[in-house]
Design a protein around this motif. Structure first.
Motif, PDB file in Angstrom:
ATOM      1  N   LYS A   1       0.828  -1.204   0.000  1.00 30.81           N
ATOM      2  CA  LYS A   1       0.000   0.000   0.000  1.00 30.81           C
ATOM      3  C   LYS A   1       0.862   1.253   0.000  1.00 30.81           C
ATOM      4  CE  LYS A   1      -3.573   2.380   2.686  1.00 30.81           C
ATOM      5  NZ  LYS A   1      -4.476   2.293   3.879  1.00 30.81           N
ATOM      6  N   PHE A   2       1.884   1.281   0.857  1.00 27.57           N
ATOM      7  CA  PHE A   2       2.709   2.490   0.951  1.00 27.57           C
ATOM      8  C   PHE A   2       3.748   2.557  -0.166  1.00 27.57           C
ATOM      9  CE2 PHE A   2       0.652   2.843   4.964  1.00 27.57           C
ATOM     10  CZ  PHE A   2       0.652   4.199   5.241  1.00 27.57           C
ATOM     11  N   SER A   3       4.127   1.409  -0.716  1.00 27.49           N
ATOM     12  CA  SER A   3       4.973   1.435  -1.916  1.00 27.49           C
ATOM     13  C   SER A   3       4.181   2.036  -3.081  1.00 27.49           C
ATOM     14  CB  SER A   3       5.441   0.021  -2.269  1.00 27.49           C
ATOM     15  OG  SER A   3       6.196   0.021  -3.472  1.00 27.49           O
ATOM     16  N   LEU A   4       2.888   1.684  -3.162  1.00 29.75           N
ATOM     17  CA  LEU A   4       2.009   2.283  -4.171  1.00 29.75           C
ATOM     18  C   LEU A   4       1.926   3.788  -3.966  1.00 29.75           C
ATOM     19  CD1 LEU A   4      -0.249   2.397  -6.313  1.00 29.75           C
ATOM     20  CD2 LEU A   4      -1.855   1.685  -4.527  1.00 29.75           C
ATOM     21  N   ALA A   5       1.704   4.224  -2.725  1.00 25.94           N
ATOM     22  CA  ALA A   5       1.592   5.658  -2.445  1.00 25.94           C
ATOM     23  C   ALA A   5       2.881   6.387  -2.819  1.00 25.94           C
ATOM     24  CB  ALA A   5       1.259   5.868  -0.966  1.00 25.94           C
ATOM     25  N   LYS A   6       4.036   5.791  -2.492  1.00 24.02           N
ATOM     26  CA  LYS A   6       5.306   6.438  -2.825  1.00 24.02           C
ATOM     27  C   LYS A   6       5.547   6.466  -4.332  1.00 24.02           C
ATOM     28  CE  LYS A   6       7.777   5.721   1.511  1.00 24.02           C
ATOM     29  NZ  LYS A   6       9.044   5.315   2.151  1.00 24.02           N
ATOM     30  N   THR A   7       5.083   5.430  -5.024  1.00 25.32           N
ATOM     31  CA  THR A   7       5.221   5.408  -6.484  1.00 25.32           C
ATOM     32  C   THR A   7       4.373   6.499  -7.117  1.00 25.32           C
ATOM     33  OG1 THR A   7       5.612   3.012  -6.411  1.00 25.32           O
ATOM     34  CG2 THR A   7       5.021   3.960  -8.543  1.00 25.32           C
ATOM     35  N   LEU A   8       3.127   6.650  -6.642  1.00 24.98           N
ATOM     36  CA  LEU A   8       2.266   7.720  -7.147  1.00 24.98           C
ATOM     37  C   LEU A   8       2.813   9.087  -6.769  1.00 24.98           C
ATOM     38  CD1 LEU A   8      -1.278   6.210  -6.364  1.00 24.98           C
ATOM     39  CD2 LEU A   8      -0.172   6.403  -8.607  1.00 24.98           C
ATOM     40  N   ALA A   9       3.421   9.187  -5.580  1.00 25.33           N
ATOM     41  CA  ALA A   9       4.016  10.462  -5.154  1.00 25.33           C
ATOM     42  C   ALA A   9       5.165  10.864  -6.075  1.00 25.33           C
ATOM     43  CB  ALA A   9       4.490  10.353  -3.705  1.00 25.33           C
ATOM     44  N   ALA A  10       5.985   9.876  -6.442  1.00 27.87           N
ATOM     45  CA  ALA A  10       7.088  10.168  -7.360  1.00 27.87           C
ATOM     46  C   ALA A  10       6.570  10.532  -8.748  1.00 27.87           C
ATOM     47  CB  ALA A  10       8.024   8.965  -7.442  1.00 27.87           C
ATOM     48  N   LYS A  11       5.479   9.886  -9.154  1.00 29.50           N
ATOM     49  CA  LYS A  11       4.907  10.160 -10.476  1.00 29.50           C
ATOM     50  C   LYS A  11       4.374  11.594 -10.557  1.00 29.50           C
ATOM     51  CE  LYS A  11       1.246   8.640 -13.632  1.00 29.50           C
ATOM     52  NZ  LYS A  11       2.146   8.537 -14.805  1.00 29.50           N
ATOM     53  N   TYR A  12       3.644  12.016  -9.512  1.00 31.55           N
ATOM     54  CA  TYR A  12       3.009  13.327  -9.535  1.00 31.55           C
ATOM     55  C   TYR A  12       3.825  14.396  -8.811  1.00 31.55           C
ATOM     56  CZ  TYR A  12      -1.123  10.899 -11.255  1.00 31.55           C
ATOM     57  OH  TYR A  12      -2.001  10.157 -12.002  1.00 31.55           O
ATOM     58  N   LYS A  13       5.023  13.998  -8.316  1.00 31.15           N
ATOM     59  CA  LYS A  13       5.903  14.941  -7.610  1.00 31.15           C
ATOM     60  C   LYS A  13       5.170  15.590  -6.435  1.00 31.15           C
ATOM     61  CE  LYS A  13       8.885  15.937 -11.578  1.00 31.15           C
ATOM     62  NZ  LYS A  13       8.352  14.852 -12.409  1.00 31.15           N
ATOM     63  N   ARG A  14       4.589  14.726  -5.620  1.00 29.59           N
ATOM     64  CA  ARG A  14       3.866  15.147  -4.424  1.00 29.59           C
ATOM     65  C   ARG A  14       4.372  14.335  -3.237  1.00 29.59           C
ATOM     66  NH1 ARG A  14       2.635  18.458  -7.562  1.00 29.59           N
ATOM     67  NH2 ARG A  14       0.560  19.273  -8.137  1.00 29.59           N
ATOM     68  N   SER A  15       3.958  14.730  -2.041  1.00 33.40           N
ATOM     69  CA  SER A  15       4.301  13.956  -0.853  1.00 33.40           C
ATOM     70  C   SER A  15       3.314  12.803  -0.704  1.00 33.40           C
ATOM     71  CB  SER A  15       4.253  14.851   0.390  1.00 33.40           C
ATOM     72  OG  SER A  15       2.912  15.245   0.651  1.00 33.40           O
ATOM     73  N   VAL A  16       3.666  11.836   0.127  1.00 34.32           N
ATOM     74  CA  VAL A  16       2.795  10.683   0.348  1.00 34.32           C
ATOM     75  C   VAL A  16       1.477  11.128   0.976  1.00 34.32           C
ATOM     76  CG1 VAL A  16       2.521   8.535   1.646  1.00 34.32           C
ATOM     77  CG2 VAL A  16       4.691   9.026   0.497  1.00 34.32           C
ATOM     78  N   SER A  17       1.533  12.072   1.928  1.00 36.25           N
ATOM     79  CA  SER A  17       0.299  12.547   2.567  1.00 36.25           C
ATOM     80  C   SER A  17      -0.607  13.232   1.550  1.00 36.25           C
ATOM     81  CB  SER A  17       0.632  13.500   3.712  1.00 36.25           C
ATOM     82  OG  SER A  17       1.384  14.617   3.238  1.00 36.25           O
ATOM     83  N   GLN A  18      -0.016  13.967   0.604  1.00 30.77           N
ATOM     84  CA  GLN A  18      -0.825  14.604  -0.433  1.00 30.77           C
ATOM     85  C   GLN A  18      -1.478  13.566  -1.345  1.00 30.77           C
ATOM     86  OE1 GLN A  18       2.305  17.166  -2.001  1.00 30.77           O
ATOM     87  NE2 GLN A  18       1.230  18.991  -1.252  1.00 30.77           N
ATOM     88  N   ILE A  19      -0.773  12.486  -1.591  1.00 29.98           N
ATOM     89  CA  ILE A  19      -1.332  11.411  -2.417  1.00 29.98           C
ATOM     90  C   ILE A  19      -2.544  10.798  -1.734  1.00 29.98           C
ATOM     91  CG2 ILE A  19      -0.901   9.071  -3.276  1.00 29.98           C
ATOM     92  CD1 ILE A  19       0.263  11.251  -5.034  1.00 29.98           C
ATOM     93  N   PHE A  20      -2.458  10.549  -0.417  1.00 30.52           N
ATOM     94  CA  PHE A  20      -3.600   9.957   0.299  1.00 30.52           C
ATOM     95  C   PHE A  20      -4.773  10.932   0.358  1.00 30.52           C
ATOM     96  CE2 PHE A  20      -0.496   6.897   2.304  1.00 30.52           C
ATOM     97  CZ  PHE A  20      -1.096   5.755   1.790  1.00 30.52           C
ATOM     98  N   ARG A  21      -4.477  12.240   0.440  1.00 34.56           N
ATOM     99  CA  ARG A  21      -5.575  13.215   0.425  1.00 34.56           C
ATOM    100  C   ARG A  21      -6.245  13.257  -0.950  1.00 34.56           C
ATOM    101  NH1 ARG A  21      -2.141  16.410   3.804  1.00 34.56           N
ATOM    102  NH2 ARG A  21      -1.313  17.513   1.983  1.00 34.56           N
TER     103      ARG A  21
END
Length: 629
Positions: free
Chosen positions: A465-485
């Motif tokens: 789950k958090f590897s997914l969040a970090k992957t999306l964060a790197a894709k969109y150049k956002r933080s992990v917390s921003q990805i979950f929001r």
């Protein structure tokens, strides 16, 4: 009855006759003349992506046609057919090593599949297989889970495990021994000679130099698994002979003296009416914590055995000396009779109550160090019942530490299990990224749903789950917390259609039911008769139908693509968009149109521009009727 039905009827008759284990089969080679078997073989393998990888002849399954089948049959009639050497490639393994794989030519794959169909009818008939029930690898309606379910239900109260692993695996199979074993059931030298040709076809190394095959079955060959099962069936026979020779005792007769003494005390308290006292409750707990009979009864011996491909496991209720004796006897049998070597590193004797054995990715042990529990199981009629457990049942656990190591090797986490960015997936679409993570999470949980420590896999889900969040964060150049929001606590993507409206929703698979299911094996309830299923496949084959572009009936062949909806790939364009609309990876075209497709001349075509839809029911029905006439 038309020719197609007669051919498949003969296969069915072959299956029925071979319920007689002593039957010897003749005139099998004549089946290699049957066009319908090659069509059936093509239909079975046509959609595998690996068929678009060039073999040693540089060709793929693209362009396969009825004329190729007719050429193969002609070579079979004159006995001039020769298998081409396989092309060798090496693919990485999870432990950092590489696995050798051979890629046969397309025509060799078709012939091997026909051979496999015939051998399966002889050795693995659904009406009564020649193979033992203890063999679970590469067989219809059998899997890792059927083997593990057998252990769960029928391997209680063991003392020792003998874990077996054969060195070099299928590369060490002796050709002469294999053919001599085939002769037990086959008396047709032309058919056996064809298998000799398969075994001796050789291989091309990375420098394209040809080498002879002195031993082993072709890696990647479609007939190799069943040939290996024929070979290792002798090991199954030997294990059965050992079991019959050593097992003794109808049941454990010697009652545990301590259990008898405590039970007598319990009866005296019951007669006094002291069942609600602390002394009575303590006594009942002590009784539940010990077995009612002697576990180490010298007059009671049981031996269990299972094999999946070249991995095998023996469970022994008896002394360690017996385990050592059986291991040595099997080692000598493999060396002298099958010319195989046991891997000393992986073949070991494990104390079932103090250590864990490893089999099919699962850790096995007996009991929980004598801790008594009340467990719920099913009785003979399937109804749940409660019973006391003195720690003698089989305990099956998922190797969480090994799973974390594999996730680390694939780039999902650190060696200590801290989630990391999956760098290779950053440039995919967000919905594709979630789909890929879902496949891994579901796959692990579905495989280990039966595990007694299933709840421990919450850590695996957390990593993904958090590897997914970090992957999306790197894709969109956002933080992990921003990805979950942005995507929610459980990452969710809304995929829109071309008109901008909501099409579908892709949600990360986040399991919330971690309740243990000891019988949660992925085993099909309804067995499919693969031959009857194949009859349907054969009648729907598009081989030999007119070109769907120009309606020509001359030089028609099959146009193939590797994928039409591969996750992470580009959306199909040109003629491949038509295949996606048909939801098929192959389509009949004439040679001229086929060349135009590869040149891109038809990239502007629509589905409505085809001469006919080859998967349209009415057109298919009329064409099939015309062929039958």
């Amino acid at each position: 009855m038309d020719e197609s039905q007669r051919t498949l009827h003969r296969l069915e008759r072959l299956r029925q006759l071979n319920t007689d284990r002593n039957r010897v089969n003749e005139n099998l080679y004549r089946l290699m003349y049957k066009e319908d078997l090659y069509i059936l073989a093509y239909e079975r393998i046509k959609s595998a992506p690996g068929n678009m990888t060039p073999g040693s002849d540089g060709k793929t399954i693209d362009g396969f046609s009825m004329s190729m089948i007719q050429n193969i049959i002609q070579e079979m009639r004159t006995e001039q057919f020769q298998f081409k050497p396989v092309r060798t490639v090496y693919i990485p393994k999870a432990n950092g090593k590489k696995r050798k794989l051979g890629i046969p030519s397309t025509r060799d794959k078709i012939v091997q599949e026909v051979i496999r169909l015939i051998l399966e009818g002889i050795y693995d008939s659904p009406h009564g297989p020649y193979f033992h029930e203890t063999s679970h690898g590469f067989r219809p309606d059998r899997s890792c889970h059927t083997a593990l379910r057998e252990i769960r239900g029928k391997w209680p109260a063991l003392n020792w495990f003998v874990e077996g692993d054969i060195q070099a695996r299928f590369d060490a199979i002796d050709h002469g021994v294999l053919v001599s074993l085939l002769r037990k059931k086959i008396r047709d030298e032309r058919f056996l000679n064809l298998i000799w040709k398969l075994l001796r076809a050789g291989y091309l190394d990375l420098q394209e130099a040809k080498h002879d095959s002195l031993a082993g079955t072709p890696q990647g060959g479609l007939a190799s698994p069943i040939l290996a099962n024929v070979y290792l069936h002798e090991l199954d026979e030997k294990a059965e002979e050992i079991r019959a020779r050593w097992e003794r005792g109808g049941k454990r007769k010697h009652r545990n003296p301590l259990h008898r003494k405590l039970s007598a005390q319990k009866e005296r308290l019951v007669k006094k009416g002291a069942t609600r006292t602390k002394e009575f409750r303590t006594l009942v707990q002590r009784i539940r914590s010990i077995p009612a009979v002697e576990v180490n009864d010298p007059n009671f011996i049981r031996i269990k055995y299972l094999r999946y491909a070249d991995d095998w496991l023996i469970g022994i209720c008896g002394p360690r000396t017996l385990a050592e004796q059986i291991k040595e006897e099997l080692k000598q049998f493999l060396g002298q009779n099958l010319k195989l070597t046991l891997s000393e590193e992986k073949t070991q004797i494990t104390h079932a109550r103090k250590e864990q054995a490893h089999f099919l990715g699962t850790r096995l042990a007996i009991g929980r160090e004598g801790v008594q529990r009340v467990v719920t199981t099913n009785n003979g009629s399937g109804r749940p019942i409660q019973r006391r457990s003195t720690g003698s049942e089989i305990v099956m656990t998922a190797p969480k530490d090994e799973l974390i190591k594999k996730l680390h090797a694939k780039g999902f986490c650190t060696v200590t299990g801290q989630p990391t960015t999956k760098l290779g997936w950053i440039y995919l679409d967000a919905d594709q990224i979630i789909t890929l993570f879902n496949g891994i999470n579901r796959g692990i949980q579905n495989y280990y749903r039966f595990a007694d420590n299933f709840g421990h896999l919450t850590q695996i889900q957390y990593i993904l789950k958090f590897s997914l969040a970090k992957t999306l964060a790197a894709k969109y150049k956002r933080s992990v917390s921003q990805i979950f929001r942005r995507f929610g606590k459980v990452p969710t993507i809304i995929v829109k259609a071309k008109d901008g409206k909501r099409d579908r929703q892709i949600v990360f698979y986040c399991n919330s039911d971690w309740k243990k299911q000891r019988n949660g094996f992925q085993v099909g309830q309804e067995k499919v008769d693969r031959l009857q299923w194949s009859v349907t496949m054969r009648t729907r084959s598009k081989l030999g139908m007119p070109c769907c572009v120009c309606n020509s009936i001359q030089q028609v062949e099959m146009h193939h693509v590797r994928h039409i909806r591969k996750t992470g790939g580009k959306k199909p364009v040109g003629f491949n968009a038509i295949l996606q609309a048909l939801n098929r990876k192959q389509i009949p075209v004439c040679t001229t149109c086929h060349q135009k497709i590869h040149r891109g001349d038809y990239d502007g075509m629509n589905l409505s521009d085809l001469a006919y839809n080859p998967y349209g029911s009415e057109k298919r029905r009329r064409f099939r009727e015309s062929r039958m006439r």
